[in-house]
Design a protein around this motif. Structure first.
Motif, mmCIF file in Angstrom:
data_model
loop_
_atom_site.group_PDB
_atom_site.id
_atom_site.type_symbol
_atom_site.label_atom_id
_atom_site.label_comp_id
_atom_site.label_asym_id
_atom_site.label_seq_id
_atom_site.Cartn_x
_atom_site.Cartn_y
_atom_site.Cartn_z
ATOM 1 N N SER A 82 38.372 41.694 58.911
ATOM 2 C CA SER A 82 38.440 41.343 57.500
ATOM 3 C C SER A 82 39.748 40.636 57.177
ATOM 4 O O SER A 82 40.793 40.949 57.734
ATOM 5 C CB SER A 82 38.313 42.608 56.651
ATOM 6 N N LYS A 100 37.530 43.995 52.143
ATOM 7 C CA LYS A 100 36.510 42.972 51.927
ATOM 8 C C LYS A 100 36.001 43.040 50.488
ATOM 9 O O LYS A 100 35.760 44.109 49.942
ATOM 10 C CB LYS A 100 35.356 43.190 52.903
ATOM 11 N N ARG A 127 38.714 38.163 49.666
ATOM 12 C CA ARG A 127 38.782 38.608 51.055
ATOM 13 C C ARG A 127 37.376 38.898 51.579
ATOM 14 O O ARG A 127 36.512 39.363 50.843
ATOM 15 C CB ARG A 127 39.649 39.857 51.174
ATOM 16 N N ASP A 128 37.168 38.629 52.860
ATOM 17 C CA ASP A 128 35.838 38.818 53.437
ATOM 18 C C ASP A 128 35.969 39.125 54.919
ATOM 19 O O ASP A 128 37.046 38.977 55.511
ATOM 20 C CB ASP A 128 34.999 37.553 53.230
ATOM 21 N N GLU A 129 34.871 39.532 55.521
ATOM 22 C CA GLU A 129 34.847 39.728 56.964
ATOM 23 C C GLU A 129 34.774 38.364 57.634
ATOM 24 O O GLU A 129 33.946 37.527 57.274
ATOM 25 C CB GLU A 129 33.647 40.571 57.388
#
Length: 486
Positions: free
Chosen positions: A114, A173, A196-198
């Motif tokens: 992440s 995430k 935010r993300d994986e």
């Protein structure tokens, strides 16, 4: 206090590694002193009075251990001493990582994790972006190479310890981080929000373009990249590929072993791929073990975000393979790091050599040629660096801001001519915005509200993803077609 000068990957550690893990012993303090004062220990010719320095170190250690008012462990003191030695090098690519940071470093070269998807270095005391990874939240939000991060969620991070600053950018995430950015050539600071993300590390993407032209994009040289590349290359060849575009734009680098293995598909056996040179001037030449050249023409796309292993690939294909480079001058990272992992999981990543191109050129931005130069220079269009505005309050008539300027640039790129491009929201801008809202079936208010901003962002992202609008790619296609006719 300024940032410690080193390179840090927020979601991916990007370094050209000679070896990824070499086990060594972690010595207790007395054992450490004994080891470095043995007759066989190597001390440089400029290290006069080493005994005096060791005694000074012992005295400082004893003074701290015996008198410091708060609890302190041997491990903390030894770690601090090592960090201090590395910091004194002033090298942005050397680093000492505790077990937690070392684990994140290794994770960055594996499957997924992440983050926001960007590699960061430190320049002149500021966190500076080397490159956002293609398809990452950072790229989608509009972050660019050389952007400098000065605030995180409204807090000034200039002068803050770099690890503390990095931790403020990280997060779970789905959460949002708000960044204040200084961009070269732009007068006012930019405000960019990133979700935010994986980050799933699919590092190789291959497509067949019209006229049987293959396009392989390499986003990073990680574990498994070389094998994935070989599979995709074979698949395109099986489909009757007549020309190939290798795309390492916005690729911040990765594992040396991966790029060398990939180069052997295109460089004949015995030809030099790259050279490393240590501090004594000793050189190691890496030669291809490949079977030969391909029967179809090949061109390579590079830009300012192509760094490290990407530059090894580009320079080798150019000098050893005679292939054409298209785009912008690359980043300019011409050093090689080796990572040594200790028993407690901590890791010392140290610059051990510089790497040279097959013709012996050093491309480093500090003392070298400052990047790999393309054979055909093609810059991104002006609108490419614009950032879709996401204002807290609606943008409207008579406002004069950077966000209005970005909106005007994007509207024009989408075909809605807004007249002025200087950030002043005049009636022509209002008319252009109303036309966009009408096209998207939005309330025609002439103001950039939240819903309009979201649709503008989507339209702009789709514009940039359309291969027809990728000028560098289009030049690569035309160059390949010309070579196919020759």
């Amino acid at each position: 206090m300024t940032f410690r000068t080193r390179t840090v990957a927020i979601i991916v550690a990007i370094a050209v590694l000679l070896s990824s893990a070499v086990t060594a012993l972690v010595l207790k303090f007395d054992e450490l002193l004994l080891a470095i004062t043995q007759p066989g220990f190597s001390i440089g010719s400029d290290s006069k009075g080493m005994d005096e320095q060791i005694n000074k170190f012992k005295q400082a250690y004893g003074l701290i251990k015996g008198n410091y008012i708060r609890p302190i462990t041997d491990q903390q003191l030894i770690d601090g001493a090592i960090k201090g030695m590395v910091q004194s090098l002033g090298d942005p690519h050397s680093d000492y990582m505790d077990p937690k940071d070392a684990n994140e470093f290794k994770t960055g070269l594996s499957s997924s994790f992440s983050g926001i998807g960007v590699e960061i270095t430190v320049k002149n005391g500021r966190l500076t972006i080397v490159s956002p990874i293609k398809g990452s939240p950072a790229e989608k939000a509009g972050l660019k190479p050389e952007d400098q991060i000065i605030k995180v969620n409204g807090q000034n991070i200039e002068g803050m310890d770099y690890r503390e600053a990095i931790n403020k950018i990280r997060g779970p995430k789905g959460t949002v981080v708000h960044l204040d950015i200084v961009r070269p050539g732009v007068q006012d600071a930019l405000k960019i929000s990133v979700v935010r993300d994986e980050i799933k590390q699919r590092t190789v993407e291959a497509t067949m373009l019209p006229d049987q032209l293959g396009h392989i994009t390499i986003t990073q040289f990680a574990e498994g990249t070389a094998d994935d590349f070989a599979k995709e290359l074979a698949r395109l060849e099986k489909q009757g590929m007549k020309g190939l575009i290798l795309d390492v734009r916005s690729n911040p680098g990765g594992l040396l072993q991966a790029v060398l293995k990939m180069l052997e598909h295109f460089i004949p056996e015995g030809k030099t791929l790259m050279i490393t040179q240590d501090k004594e001037g000793n050189k190691q030449v890496y030669k291809s073990k490949g079977k030969g050249t391909k029967p179809y023409p090949i061109v390579v796309l590079i830009d300012k975000g192509s760094a490290s292993a990407s530059e090894i690939m580009a320079s080798s294909l150019k000098e050893a393979g005679g292939y054409t480079l298209i785009g912008e001058t690359s980043y300019g990272k011409g050093t090689v790091q080796s990572a040594q992992t200790f028993d407690d999981g901590s890791t010392l990543k140290l610059t051990m050599a510089k790497w040279l191109t097959p013709n012996g050129n050093w491309i480093d931005q500090h003392g070298g040629t400052k990047g790999v130069k393309p054979d055909i220079q093609v810059k991104y269009p002006d609108y490419w660096t614009a950032i879709a505005p996401r204002p807290k309050e609606s943008l409207k008539l008579d406002q004069n801001t950077v966000e209005v300027k970005n909106m005007q640039i994007i509207l024009r790129a989408l075909g809605y001519h807004s007249g002025r491009m200087d950030g002043y929201f005049d009636t022509s801008t209002e008319i252009a915005l109303k036309a966009f809202q009408q096209t998207k079936n939005l309330p025609v208010t002439g103001q950039l509200d939240e819903k309009t901003a979201i649709e503008l962002d989507k339209a702009f992202l789709a514009l940039k993803k359309d291969p027809k609008n990728d000028l560098q790619l289009q030049v690569a296609i035309q160059t390949l077609k010309k070579k196919m006719r020759e």
